[in-house]
Motif scaffolding. Structure first.
Motif: not given
Length: 419
Positions: A180, A186, A259, A262
């Motif tokens: 994520f 990342s 997170i 997403q």
């Protein structure tokens, strides 16, 4: 975090130029404090680290082996950073905490390497799965308390993740490594999926305790969540594991918020059925998520919540064990810590001071507390009120194994009820 060769391929040569873990955080004030709970482990002034054999047994490690490793550390006559602490042998050599636990992990790796892995039966695959999990747990304990600037601990973390990923290859469950984006960086997470999940399934986002890696929750998934059809998504705390390039701030839920935003892009789970589960310090993250993102979260489960008291009670803070204070300092990005500085930093973390606990949370809440827990009690749990459903369960401190099993069983039943 770059994966390395198998543990058995690494020659465990003694080296003496590594700083010992207990010396990495400069303590302005020292403490022999005992403000924890049975869940955190045994507080013994002879050890720098908080020893937690009951939890280690629960994760699947053999009792006699754990005792043997601790004995090897305890009897060492090598030079220590502090003679009052058994687990502070200087250098990567016999008697050193990281050395001994990594050496035990290597023994399990050697056992695995001796297996002919062609045409494996289901029983053989399961045995490899369990053996890799044990190797992973030993390496995870070697890394504890997971300080960012501890070079040997970082190597142990890499070994722990490597063994865990190998264990997942032989798992009866499907797992996915998912990245994520958080602030253009990342973050690697691990999604564990239950069997017989038609289409998409509900997911539990685990918010770790202060001294854990994200790979320490497999049993919670395999024995409690998966049988009831729940997926589990794990992510490391700031400064630890795959999140080591982040520092913990009063906005503790930063990574987890990104997170959740997403999750709709992840095809195997239902992003409309998300439950956040906070364990110990992780409850601070989970509770923030429930208050700040109620439209994306169906429920909040806290296992012995930390939301206010530990962040404002200076007496309680001063009576924390040295190792616990050092963990807090490391997560906050500090290389030295005094009681006064720690109190100033932690005060901003109180969710009551942040204004969140002044109103009811718009999602159902379940809080589990233990008897005689100095860091998380009934008063703390009652601060987190829901406008929909609030449930508080108090678990007896003895027998701890049975109490832990009871608590986790109740948590999953509650999750089912709110969905």
């Amino acid at each position: 975090m770059v994966m390395t060769e198998n543990l058995s391929e690494k020659i465990f040569k003694p080296q003496y130029d590594y700083p010992e873990t207990s010396s990495l955080i400069k303590r302005i004030d020292s403490s022999n404090g005992s403000s924890t709970s049975p869940f955190d482990g045994e507080i013994d002034s002879k050890w720098y680290r908080i020893i937690n054999p009951i939890l280690w047994y629960w994760r699947g490690l053999p009792k006699l082996e754990i005792e043997a490793v601790l004995s090897q550390i305890a009897i060492s006559t090598k030079r220590h950073t502090d003679d009052k602490w058994l687990d502070t042998v200087i250098g990567y050599q016999p008697g050193n905490w990281i050395y001994e636990f990594l050496n035990q992990a290597a023994k399990w790796q050697a056992k695995i390497d001796a297996v002919d892995q062609t045409n494996l039966s289901e029983e053989a695959k399961n045995n490899l799965h369990q053996d890799y999990l044990i190797a992973s747990e030993y390496a995870s304990i070697a890394s504890y308390p997971h300080f960012k600037n501890d070079e040997l601990a970082l190597y142990a973390q890499t070994c722990a993740y490597q063994a865990y990923m190998k264990a997942l290859e032989y798992s009866p469950y499907t797992t996915k490594q998912i990245e994520f984006k958080v602030e253009n960086r990342s973050i690697k997470t691990i999604l564990h999926l239950p069997q017989n999940c038609d289409g998409v399934c509900p997911v539990v986002l685990v918010c770790n305790a202060l001294g854990n890696l994200q790979i320490d929750y497999y049993r919670y998934f395999s024995e409690y969540l998966a049988p009831q059809g729940f997926a589990m998504l794990t992510v490391d705390l700031p400064t630890v594991g795959f999140s080591r390039n982040f520092v913990l701030t009063q906005n503790s839920s930063q990574i987890h918020q990104a997170i959740i935003e997403q999750l709709a892009t992840v095809p195997w789970i239902d992003s409309n059925r998300v439950i956040v589960a906070g364990f110990r310090f992780g409850s601070h993250i989970a509770t923030r998520l429930a208050y700040l993102m109620p439209n994306k979260i169906k429920g909040l489960f806290n296992f012995t919540p930390f939301v206010h008291q530990i962040f404002v009670d200076k007496t309680l803070q001063q009576n924390l064990p040295n190792c616990y204070k050092d963990m807090l300092a490391c997560r906050l990005g500090l290389t030295s810590v005094s009681n006064q500085q720690l109190a100033a930093e932690l005060n901003y973390f109180s969710l009551k001071n942040q204004g969140l606990l002044t109103r009811s949370c718009p999602v159902p809440i379940m809080n589990i507390i233990f008897e005689d827990d100095k860091l998380s009690n009934l008063t703390e749990a009652k601060l987190i009120q829901s406008s929909k459903q609030s449930k508080i369960v108090t678990i007896a401190k003895t027998p701890l194994q049975k109490s832990l099993q009871n608590a986790l069983t109740q948590s999953v039943k509650w999750m089912e009820s709110i969905l």
